[in-house]
Design an enzyme around this catalytic site. Sequence first.
Site, mmCIF file in Angstrom:
data_model
loop_
_atom_site.group_PDB
_atom_site.id
_atom_site.type_symbol
_atom_site.label_atom_id
_atom_site.label_comp_id
_atom_site.label_asym_id
_atom_site.label_seq_id
_atom_site.Cartn_x
_atom_site.Cartn_y
_atom_site.Cartn_z
ATOM 1 N N HIS A 188 0.838 -1.206 0.000
ATOM 2 C CA HIS A 188 0.000 0.000 0.000
ATOM 3 C C HIS A 188 0.875 1.260 0.000
ATOM 4 O O HIS A 188 0.716 2.146 -0.845
ATOM 5 C CB HIS A 188 -0.908 -0.022 1.235
ATOM 6 N N GLU A 189 1.793 1.327 0.934
ATOM 7 C CA GLU A 189 2.635 2.519 1.044
ATOM 8 C C GLU A 189 3.515 2.671 -0.180
ATOM 9 O O GLU A 189 3.801 3.791 -0.625
ATOM 10 C CB GLU A 189 3.472 2.483 2.331
HETATM 11 ZN ZN LIG Z 1 -2.619 5.240 2.287
#
Ligand SMILES: [Zn+2]
Length: 685
Positions: free
Chosen positions: A476-477
Amino acid sequence: MPSAAPLNPLVSPWTGPYGGVPPFDRVGVADLAPALEQAMATQLAAVEEIAANPTPPTFANTLVPLERASLGLDRVATVYGIYGGCLSDDAVQAVEREMAPKLAAFGDKIFQNRRLFDRIRAVYNARESSGLTPEQQRLAWHVHGEFVRGGAALDEAGKAAVARINQRLAELSTAFSQNVLRDENEGFVLVDDAAGMAGLPEQQRVAAAEAAAARGHAGCWAIQNTRSSVEPFLAYADRRDLREKVWRMFVDRGAGGGATDNHAAIAEIIRLRAERARLLGFPTHAHWQLENSMARTPERATALMEAVWSPAVKAVRREVADMQAVADSEQAGITIEPWDYRYYAEKVRKERYDLDEAEVTPYLQVDKLREGMFFVAARLFDLHFAPVPEGSVPVYHPDVRVWEVKDGQGRHVGLWYFDPFARRGKRSGAWMSAYRSQERLDGAAAAIVSNNCNFVKPAPGEPATISWEDATTLFHEFGHALHGLCSNVTYPTLSGTSVPRDYVEFPSQLLEHWLETPEILGRYAIHAETGRPIPAELVGKIERASTFNRGFKTVEFLASALVDMRLHLGPPPADPATFERDALAALGMPAEIVMRHRTPHFSHIFSGDGYSAAYYSYLWADTLTADAWEAFTEAGGPWDGEVAGRLKDSVFSVGNTIDPAEGWRRFRGRDVDPAALMRKRGFTE
Ligand SMILES: [Zn+2]
């Protein structure tokens, strides 16, 4: 001859390789406040010069120098933010308490500069007739809107009132965050016999023993008041009375009634926000906040939340029935309560999907997954990562490592800093920061981005392994990082991840999907001891369990998002605790679940304006994510070059230079279809 005071290294343009890098090796906490003061003064002088320009306002003599004027403070704020988020201690917190109101006042001084605003408005009004490019028109629209929302168009009394409110809000938000942090740092439940730790994995037991020893209770176990210590305890501890005690401690952060109680601060924050919105000509704070979002109105955001609420609650009923059946079959003699949810969910997971989290973790090594993410970046976006030479780029902590990113022709694209491990002074959770935004204002500036996580640091020489959820967070990051690195724009204000809040989580949530592809799992999910790739059978179990517990996750999120929206839509409540209770009752909140963030510690919405009336953003973006992933599956799979090309051209590279709804349509060929979200979460019958 008196010599000029040496320029604070934080204020000067960055030097060194790759077009300059943050000077972590030459600064300390003591430099932060003076650097901020100096940068604010420099920017105010530059802004005054723009405002006082006697020649008629143009884009080139107003918006361009205004963009340039903020770069110095951006550089200082980057390092200030890193100290606050990654290196915090009493000294840093004192600087934050001192500087938060000053930074708020500084923002107001710029927004409320009448002559500056007159020039901006003139450029904005002439944007379609003055030969501006679409990106320049977008910048004029954006900056004008920000100034209006900041109070630029008010009379002097209105401006003064907004500035007073912003001052007070800055103080209240800082106090709110520091209260939550104190409850999290100081609270713990002490377990004094080994039986109390029954059911917990070894890793958690060791961590709890170390925490107890550090607090002067050697030989005992301490469950700390943080998500990373509480959630595993609730999932695995057999002792129900201790689960309840730990759960109560955690959900009462900021609500203890003592010096760290946040209720009074919350009531005042909500009241001040409502007052400010009214001064600025908006019916509520939510309307003010959402004006430039993709949802545009609180009504549209609420409609999406309410559409998902009922199917999610139905899913919770099914999940609770499954858990109750397990408890009954074990003759536990209980009714499922909130402190039982995670515990029995784990039992159902094992029983129904034969999936044991502990079996998956050894295959998820941070170093290998990182290589997997690089593989995704190369295949989707032609971005190639290589570590910078040892010692060539200064870092703020020895755990941090840096990679150079190049395109397929070997041209420099940017830098990626990676700070994976938890430590004291680092805030919890995971995030991406842009140290330098890509732009071409005066020659090309390359992006510098970082990813930060809170994985447990392994013993020296041991590989770091993480849970499936943490691996998802890692991807995600990295999605946010790629959004910054792919940026291809002219003006810094419109660069990379500087997009509306309900759109920014879309690229990051989408990236999560590549973790589950056979190419990544087969090559990069390698067992830490045996070196073997994850067996197909285990992958199959993970896939089958992908919608498991989605009712719980959706309801705990939505309860927070809906309460957030309602707090900022109606008349400000005198007592936020009563408001929360009534709002949940009106929603029909399942008794077995508590809000993911109860109001007394809801930092997203009270540590600053950031996600206030905007916590729904994660759901909004996930609607886009689910539909975008189906664009790949319809086209033949996650590596389809044409879909990836459109994704880069219309989403990842454009920053905020086009309306997100327009970017989406260019990518997908139509408006978003919310049915994809229901399919993703398993809410279809
Ligand atoms: Zn985020």
